[in-house]
Design a protein around this motif. Structure first.
Motif, PDB file in Angstrom:
ATOM      1  N   SER A 232       0.830  -1.207   0.000  1.00 18.24           N
ATOM      2  CA  SER A 232       0.000   0.000   0.000  1.00 18.24           C
ATOM      3  C   SER A 232       0.865   1.257   0.000  1.00 18.24           C
ATOM      4  O   SER A 232       0.425   2.327  -0.419  1.00 18.24           O
ATOM      5  N   LEU A 233       2.106   1.134   0.481  1.00 22.16           N
ATOM      6  CA  LEU A 233       3.042   2.252   0.451  1.00 22.16           C
ATOM      7  C   LEU A 233       3.788   2.327  -0.878  1.00 22.16           C
ATOM      8  O   LEU A 233       4.607   3.220  -1.077  1.00 22.16           O
ATOM      9  N   GLY A 234       3.503   1.391  -1.786  1.00 24.37           N
ATOM     10  CA  GLY A 234       4.178   1.383  -3.084  1.00 24.37           C
ATOM     11  C   GLY A 234       5.544   0.741  -3.047  1.00 24.37           C
ATOM     12  O   GLY A 234       6.365   0.954  -3.934  1.00 24.37           O
ATOM     13  N   ILE A 235       5.825  -0.058  -1.996  1.00 26.28           N
ATOM     14  CA  ILE A 235       7.135  -0.705  -1.847  1.00 26.28           C
ATOM     15  C   ILE A 235       6.962  -2.196  -2.099  1.00 26.28           C
ATOM     16  O   ILE A 235       6.215  -2.868  -1.394  1.00 26.28           O
ATOM     17  N   GLY A 236       7.640  -2.723  -3.101  1.00 21.57           N
ATOM     18  CA  GLY A 236       7.533  -4.135  -3.417  1.00 21.57           C
ATOM     19  C   GLY A 236       8.878  -4.831  -3.355  1.00 21.57           C
ATOM     20  O   GLY A 236       9.891  -4.276  -3.761  1.00 21.57           O
ATOM     21  N   GLY A 237       8.875  -6.065  -2.843  1.00 16.73           N
ATOM     22  CA  GLY A 237      10.084  -6.882  -2.843  1.00 16.73           C
ATOM     23  C   GLY A 237      11.141  -6.479  -1.840  1.00 16.73           C
ATOM     24  O   GLY A 237      12.288  -6.904  -1.953  1.00 16.73           O
ATOM     25  N   LYS A 281      15.710   2.790  -3.247  1.00 20.24           N
ATOM     26  CA  LYS A 281      16.304   3.401  -2.050  1.00 20.24           C
ATOM     27  C   LYS A 281      15.581   4.695  -1.678  1.00 20.24           C
ATOM     28  O   LYS A 281      15.189   4.897  -0.526  1.00 20.24           O
ATOM     29  N   THR A 282      15.422   5.582  -2.654  1.00 17.13           N
ATOM     30  CA  THR A 282      14.763   6.867  -2.393  1.00 17.13           C
ATOM     31  C   THR A 282      13.313   6.656  -1.992  1.00 17.13           C
ATOM     32  O   THR A 282      12.812   7.324  -1.076  1.00 17.13           O
ATOM     33  N   LEU A 283      12.631   5.725  -2.638  1.00 21.00           N
ATOM     34  CA  LEU A 283      11.232   5.442  -2.312  1.00 21.00           C
ATOM     35  C   LEU A 283      11.104   4.966  -0.875  1.00 21.00           C
ATOM     36  O   LEU A 283      10.229   5.438  -0.131  1.00 21.00           O
ATOM     37  N   MET A 284      11.963   4.045  -0.457  1.00 18.15           N
ATOM     38  CA  MET A 284      11.872   3.533   0.902  1.00 18.15           C
ATOM     39  C   MET A 284      12.157   4.622   1.923  1.00 18.15           C
ATOM     40  O   MET A 284      11.455   4.739   2.931  1.00 18.15           O
ATOM     41  N   ALA A 285      13.172   5.448   1.676  1.00 18.25           N
ATOM     42  CA  ALA A 285      13.494   6.531   2.607  1.00 18.25           C
ATOM     43  C   ALA A 285      12.337   7.514   2.705  1.00 18.25           C
ATOM     44  O   ALA A 285      11.990   7.983   3.804  1.00 18.25           O
ATOM     45  N   ARG A 286      11.718   7.840   1.579  1.00 18.95           N
ATOM     46  CA  ARG A 286      10.603   8.789   1.567  1.00 18.95           C
ATOM     47  C   ARG A 286       9.421   8.224   2.359  1.00 18.95           C
ATOM     48  O   ARG A 286       8.777   8.929   3.138  1.00 18.95           O
ATOM     49  N   GLN A 287       9.135   6.935   2.203  1.00 20.28           N
ATOM     50  CA  GLN A 287       8.000   6.339   2.900  1.00 20.28           C
ATOM     51  C   GLN A 287       8.282   6.172   4.390  1.00 20.28           C
ATOM     52  O   GLN A 287       7.377   6.313   5.209  1.00 20.28           O
ATOM     53  N   ILE A 288       9.531   5.881   4.755  1.00 19.86           N
ATOM     54  CA  ILE A 288       9.886   5.816   6.178  1.00 19.86           C
ATOM     55  C   ILE A 288       9.633   7.162   6.830  1.00 19.86           C
ATOM     56  O   ILE A 288       9.104   7.258   7.938  1.00 19.86           O
TER      57      ILE A 288
END
Length: 778
Positions: A232-237, A281-288
């Motif tokens: 749901s956060l757009g993070i896969g795998g 990497k950027t996506l995960m940091a932004r969602q965190i």
């Protein structure tokens, strides 16, 4: 229509306002009416929830964008002293809806929507009657009392509520109300208080109220959501990587400070996300940053910090931490968490002394950042998240414990991860019926080995472009398109895979060029070598003790070594297969060649299974027999790389080819390979097999042609006599045989080349003998 914005599903009725029957009832935040009126406000299916929308409805128009009324949503209960048609409100409630006693007000039923529970509630405390007294309030105890007293009551931003605590009368103003799963927005904020609501208390110095243990009250609510759905956060795998980050960076922050202080540990202040480009990497940091309860994250691109003015760059770094310093100075342990996200951190934190610009700016940036994270006056309310594709360029001091100590590799997704990413990017089109039934995402995930998340998104975009292009006419671009005709098919995705090539994928085109004539059966000797090479492939796949296997194929020039190595690479079905050849390095300096070779090996370490083909090693080493001369720098680089084990979890097969075995043996190169295979030239039986498969000779001529390849004679049948035979015993390399066949298929005496290739005509044996003389003439 009931909803987040306060609309009601029932028609409003007018009621007369009266005072609350008693002082203790005034502190309950309830509204009171007669028993006969109460039934009008009962929610369907609920016997104990009576919520009323009291006051004007929410108004918003383009003409008056600033005109927003905030009606109160109050829980209703019956009281015997209230007459029918009347509603009792306390003084704070009357002030909220701007009405006086004995006046009429609009009241309607409010039905709460699903997921209406408050996740975060920020309250500002004050005495009802201010004086010179001061009071110390425990945030944990007060939060527990308020949740018990006001459970299931709706709190609206801007609302004031009276309450009594330990003999004193207070009121709180709702500063912020955030519903679970929703981000703060410009719309009206309201929600229902529950036992899980995270309450933040604020006070001004003038009130005389001091809040203690606020940090303990908030520890279990460091995250906005109680559970995480990464998709749901757009993070896969990346579930394993996220679990690792949570354990190392956030687990200590969930527990109360008293626990961490007793354990004698400090919170993690920084983490580094590194890996290939496009892996998330950027996506995960932004969602965190989004899912944390704290200050709005500061996102900084590395190059943006740099300035041409002396001292300005260091000031920019200090300014990033200014808010956190001020917050810690005034609130101490009760300070909010400040998240600073550094994208491309390698741009400003290069290893000190590595930059020769004469200014020392990069060195001073690293020094300034180190002192802010873990200096003498280090901050405990900061989480620094850095991202880079080049971890090797960062200063070592930045990576030690206490600084960017949590280092997580965000690598290429596996098949299950690729499936999740494809599902995320196709979810919308599937919901809106744009995805054709024949699309098999599982098959696409299996086909997209070594694709990064960004490349998979590119595949989806490319597939959509094919689907949209089918609906357009270049003759009339203004022609209206019917949405229901747009379908993204499996064929669109397969075409997209041809367009979007993974940066870390197999060099299929380069490998196919190495075997332009394909692979034919050259006899048992060649078949044996192929089988042994494929056994090495299986060894690399399944063995736990052999993460690196090397194989050297040696033989006469043109004997098919490169074609055999390319075939093994293709048939291995490994995600990463690259060929290193001298032709791609023409004109490059020695050091540049070394850097290029090293990069290919480094890229191979990012894939779980890889094959590297070192083609014509003597050419890579710039070997010249006169002298002899070769590049010692490239030689030493290859010797080190051939002995260096891949990182944990990665496996590599290296296949080398050479026509100068004695030279490689003289410089100690052969000893670095696990096994060496000799690729033979063709003998008579081998040549006969090849010629039969090529099908370019008449059946009665095949034996003669095969014999001629080993006992080359100058034969002229056109003149009707046999000339002097010059015998030259020779084993023909397969590459030279292909060239010979190509020559014999041309010319006056060989027939039509087109007809021969199509199988309609055969090569004349006499013309073949003529061409053979040219090939072997010395």
């Amino acid at each position: 229509m009931a909803g987040r914005f306060g609309f009601s599903s029932s028609a409003p009725s007018s009621m007369i306002v009266t005072n609350t029957p008693s002082q203790d009832l005034a502190l309950s935040n309830l509204a009171f009416c007669s028993a006969s009126d109460l039934q009008k406000f009962a929610a369907p299916g609920s016997n104990d929830l009576f919520l009323a929308l009291v006051g004007d409805s929410l108004v918003y128009s383009l003409a008056y964008p600033f005109r927003i009324f905030r009606p109160c949503i109050l829980m209703l209960t019956a009281h015997e002293s209230i007459r029918s048609g009347h509603i009792a409100l306390n003084s704070i409630q009357r002030r909220c809806v701007k009405v006086s006693a004995a006046e009429s007000i609009s009241v309607s039923r409010f039905i709460p929507p699903d997921n209406f529970s408050l996740a975060v509630l920020t309250l500002e405390l004050d005495f009802i009657k201010r004086g010179s007294r001061s009071e110390q309030i425990d945030a944990v105890l007060l939060a527990k009392q308020l949740k018990k007293r006001f459970r299931n009551q709706v709190m609206t931003a801007g609302q004031k509520v009276l309450f009594e605590y330990h003999g004193n009368n207070y009121y709180f103003s709702v500063s912020q109300a955030v519903v679970e799963g929703e981000e703060k927005s410009n719309s009206l904020e309201r929600g229902m208080m529950s036992d899980d609501t995270y309450i933040i208390f604020e006070t001004s110095r003038e009130t005389g109220i001091k809040i203690i243990n606020q940090r303990e009250a908030a520890t279990s609510n460091i995250f906005k959501q109680k559970e995480f759905n990464l998709q749901s956060l757009g993070i896969g795998g990346l579930s394993a990587e996220f679990a690792d980050i949570f354990r190392r960076a956030f687990a200590s922050r969930v527990f109360p400070p008293s626990v961490t202080s007793k354990l004698g540990i400090k919170h993690v202040k920084g983490m580094l996300l590194y890996g290939p480009p496009g892996t998330g990497k950027t996506l995960m940091a932004r969602q965190i940053g989004k899912i944390l309860n704290g200050k709005e994250p500061k996102i900084v691109n590395g190059p943006e910090v740099l300035s041409k003015f002396v001292g300005e760059t260091e000031k920019n770094v200090r300014d990033l931490f200014a808010d956190a310093e001020q917050d810690q100075r005034t609130k101490g342990d009760e300070s909010d968490l400040h998240v600073i996200i550094f994208d491309e951190i390698d741009a400003i934190c290069k290893s000190r002394g590595s930059t020769r610009d004469g200014t020392g700016v990069h060195d001073s940036i690293v020094n300034q950042l180190l002192t802010k994270i873990d200096g003498v006056e280090s901050l405990n309310n900061v989480l620094l998240i850095g991202m880079t594709n080049r971890k090797d360029m960062l200063d070592e001091a930045l990576l030690r414990p206490g600084r960017l100590e949590v280092q997580v590799e965000i690598s290429l997704p596996d098949e299950n991860g690729r499936l999740q990413i494809l599902q995320i990017h196709t979810n919308k089109m599937k919901e809106n019926s744009f995805l054709a039934p024949d699309v098999n995402l599982q098959e696409l995930a299996a086909r997209t080995k070594n694709y990064s998340g960004a490349e998979l998104e590119g595949v989806v975009k490319s597939a959509v472009s094919y689907a949209l292009n089918r609906q357009l006419s270049l003759d009339d671009l203004t022609k209206q398109v019917e949405e229901e005709n747009i379908k993204v098919t499996m064929e669109d995705f397969l075409n997209a895979l041809q367009e979007v090539i993974p940066a870390f994928g197999a060099s299929t085109d380069d490998l196919e060029r190495c075997r332009l004539h394909g692979m034919v059966d050259c006899g048992d000797r060649h078949k044996h070598i192929y089988q042994r090479a494929m056994l090495l492939v299986e060894q690399v796949k399944v063995s736990k003790g052999s993460p690196l296997v090397t194989c050297l194929l040696e033989g006469t020039s043109g004997s098919g070594k490169t074609a055999l190595a390319a075939t093994v690479g293709i048939d291995s079905d490994f995600p990463y297969v690259k060929i290193v050849s001298a032709e791609s390095m023409i004109g490059l300096h020695e050091s540049t060649k070394c850097a290029k070779i090293i990069k290919i090996f480094e890229d191979a370490y990012k894939s779980p299974l890889s094959v590297i083909v070192l083609d014509d090693i003597e050419r890579l080493l710039e070997y010249v027999p006169i002298g002899p001369r070769f590049s010692n720098l490239i030689s030493q680089t290859l010797l080190v790389l051939l002995k260096r084990l891949p990182p944990k979890g990665k496996k590599l097969l290296v296949i080398g080819t050479t026509s100068e075995l004695l030279f490689l043996d003289s410089i100690g190169f052969c000893d670095t390979f696990s096994v060496t295979y000799h690729v033979p030239t063709l003998n008579t039986n081998d040549a006969k097999k090849v010629l039969e498969q090529l099908n370019v000779f008449a059946p009665e001529d095949i034996d003669a042609a095969a014999e001629a390849l080993n006992d080359v004679s100058l034969v002229t049948s056109l003149l009707g006599f046999i000339c002097l035979i010059v015998s030259l015993i020779l084993e023909m390399p397969i590459k030279k045989l292909y060239m010979l066949i190509e020559m014999a298929a041309q010319g006056e005496h060989g027939g039509s080349a087109e007809a021969i290739y199509s199988g309609k005509e055969k090569i004349k044996i006499s013309h073949f003998y003529d061409c053979l003389q040219d090939v072997v003439r010395v």
